[in-house]
Motif scaffolding. Structure first.
Motif, PDB file in Angstrom:
ATOM      1  N   ASP A 137       0.801  -1.215   0.000  1.00 18.48           N
ATOM      2  CA  ASP A 137       0.000   0.000   0.000  1.00 18.48           C
ATOM      3  C   ASP A 137       0.840   1.273   0.000  1.00 18.48           C
ATOM      4  O   ASP A 137       0.290   2.375  -0.017  1.00 18.48           O
ATOM      5  CB  ASP A 137      -0.952  -0.002   1.198  1.00 18.48           C
ATOM      6  N   GLY A 138       2.143   1.129  -0.004  1.00 16.80           N
ATOM      7  CA  GLY A 138       3.049   2.277  -0.035  1.00 16.80           C
ATOM      8  C   GLY A 138       4.447   1.796   0.260  1.00 16.80           C
ATOM      9  O   GLY A 138       4.672   0.607   0.542  1.00 16.80           O
ATOM     10  N   GLN A 270      -3.572  -3.232  -8.411  1.00 18.17           N
ATOM     11  CA  GLN A 270      -2.724  -2.433  -7.535  1.00 18.17           C
ATOM     12  C   GLN A 270      -1.825  -1.508  -8.357  1.00 18.17           C
ATOM     13  O   GLN A 270      -1.605  -0.355  -7.985  1.00 18.17           O
ATOM     14  CB  GLN A 270      -1.903  -3.353  -6.625  1.00 18.17           C
ATOM     15  N   ASP A 271      -1.312  -2.007  -9.487  1.00 24.72           N
ATOM     16  CA  ASP A 271      -0.539  -1.142 -10.388  1.00 24.72           C
ATOM     17  C   ASP A 271      -1.444  -0.102 -11.043  1.00 24.72           C
ATOM     18  O   ASP A 271      -1.112   1.085 -11.098  1.00 24.72           O
ATOM     19  CB  ASP A 271       0.143  -1.983 -11.472  1.00 24.72           C
ATOM     20  N   SER A 273      -4.291   1.178 -10.086  1.00 29.40           N
ATOM     21  CA  SER A 273      -4.812   2.201  -9.187  1.00 29.40           C
ATOM     22  C   SER A 273      -3.768   3.234  -8.805  1.00 29.40           C
ATOM     23  O   SER A 273      -4.102   4.337  -8.386  1.00 29.40           O
ATOM     24  CB  SER A 273      -5.382   1.553  -7.926  1.00 29.40           C
ATOM     25  N   LYS A 274      -2.484   2.888  -8.955  1.00 27.13           N
ATOM     26  CA  LYS A 274      -1.402   3.815  -8.622  1.00 27.13           C
ATOM     27  C   LYS A 274      -0.836   4.518  -9.856  1.00 27.13           C
ATOM     28  O   LYS A 274       0.204   5.178  -9.783  1.00 27.13           O
ATOM     29  CB  LYS A 274      -0.305   3.073  -7.876  1.00 27.13           C
ATOM     30  N   ARG A 276       0.425   3.162 -12.555  1.00 25.22           N
ATOM     31  CA  ARG A 276       1.537   2.471 -13.213  1.00 25.22           C
ATOM     32  C   ARG A 276       1.022   1.639 -14.384  1.00 25.22           C
ATOM     33  O   ARG A 276      -0.145   1.238 -14.405  1.00 25.22           O
ATOM     34  CB  ARG A 276       2.252   1.560 -12.216  1.00 25.22           C
ATOM     35  N   GLU A 322      -9.493   4.234  -4.925  1.00 25.80           N
ATOM     36  CA  GLU A 322      -8.247   4.150  -4.164  1.00 25.80           C
ATOM     37  C   GLU A 322      -8.094   2.767  -3.545  1.00 25.80           C
ATOM     38  O   GLU A 322      -9.024   2.236  -2.946  1.00 25.80           O
ATOM     39  CB  GLU A 322      -8.223   5.218  -3.071  1.00 25.80           C
TER      40      GLU A 322
END
Length: 334
Positions: A137-138, A270-271, A273-274, A276, A322
């Motif tokens: 998550d970070g 996950q990629d 949503s960020k 990437r 998010e």
């Protein structure tokens, strides 16, 4: 055995921490993502939880490639497909690879073992897949999804030969680490079994911004899965690649795995949503490539690749949902 982890992301951290804590072996991490390095050094390790609970900081050894002076027996590689070639070039330039070392990888998608084979002898490469859900998550913030003991992974030598002493030692350490290793006879069939699974769950959940449990609420999931699996199996069989599960077992696994990880967003999302790039070209795109190379057009997979890239394009018009740790008690996995 001493291990070096290339990539201190979600899966690299999970393998490294479980090897440290459960198998009691020495582990070093080699990382190139500066925010991750800085956060780990600032807080004295990586922050780890399991299913959002019992968060703690686990001390780890982390180095940039140019700083690293160690000599692990085995490298474990977990990078995104798009980053791997540059990562391996930087590691080679830093002279951290040695002729006596083995390498293991269980990355998503396909194409990475051909890149790894440029730096390691083929009989020193151990191929893997992992049905192990993990979130990052970070920087330095990782969540192991699923109850301890649920982990399942497969491994096979790149040469498809029987396990030698080092491969067996890695298997034994993974067993002690509670990673659930199982030997397979053929690395391509093993790896494509995971790619084909991801080509359904990862891709469709990403396009519609869904957790896996939400995905299987739709009554047409079995039909959609079967259409994608049938194309993939047809392409693989024409290429002489035979997957471990049957077609029906793959369809069934979409339901059972999605129930197990019902609050999990797949790694592709996950990629996504960020902001990437996703690995869809190395998953659905790879299946389509195999089909084209053997006179078979995987029309659904080719269409899905375009849909994911269109969804990526649309991020400039609206932000994806998010992907943060769930805060509602009802959302915590039970």
């Amino acid at each position: 055995m001493k291990y070096g982890i290339i990539g201190a992301g979600a899966m690299g951290v999970r393998y490294g921490v479980m090897l440290q804590e459960n198998a009691g072996v020495d582990v070093d991490f080699v990382e190139t993502w500066e925010p991750n390095i800085n956060k780990i050094r600032e807080q004295g390790g990586v922050s780890v939880a399991r299913d959002h609970q019992n968060r703690r900081v686990v001390p780890i050894n982390i180095y940039r490639p140019e700083e690293y002076q160690g000599h692990p027996d085995v490298w474990i590689v977990f990078k995104k497909q798009m980053q791997l070639a540059d990562e391996l070039d930087r590691d080679e330039s830093a002279r951290i690879f040695h002729d006596d070392q083995y390498v293991f990888s269980a990355m998503n998608g396909m194409g990475h073992f051909e890149k790894i084979a440029k730096y390691f002898p083929k009989d020193h490469i151990i191929c893997g897949t992992a049905m192990i859900a993990t979130r990052m998550d970070g920087p330095a913030d990782v969540d192991f999804m699923g109850a301890e003991g649920d982990e399942v992974m497969h491994m096979a030598r790149y040469t498809n030969e029987r396990p030698d002493a080092t491969t067996q030692a890695v298997f034994d350490d993974f067993t002690k680490a509670k990673l659930g290793p199982v030997f397979a006879d053929d690395w391509k069939g093993m790896c494509m079994s995971k790619v084909v699974f991801n080509a359904v769950t990862n891709t469709l959940c990403t396009m519609f911004e869904m957790q896996m449990g939400q995905f299987i609420e739709y009554p047409g999931v079995r039909e959609m899965s079967r259409q994608l699996f049938d194309e993939a199996y047809d392409a693989c069989e024409r290429a002489g690649i035979y997957l471990i599960p049957t077609r029906q077992e793959q369809v069934d696994s979409v339901i059972t795995v999605s129930k197990e990880y019902k609050y999990h967003y797949p790694s592709m999302y996950q990629d996504f949503s960020k902001g990437r790039p996703t690995e869809v070209d190395y998953i659905n795109g790879y299946i389509a490539k195999i089909g084209r190379e053997h006179d078979y057009i995987c029309r659904t997979h080719e269409f899905v690749v375009h849909e994911v890239h269109m969804a990526e394009m649309m991020r400039k018009y609206h932000q994806p949902q998010e992907n943060v740790a769930d805060t509602n008690a009802e959302k915590v996995r039970v």
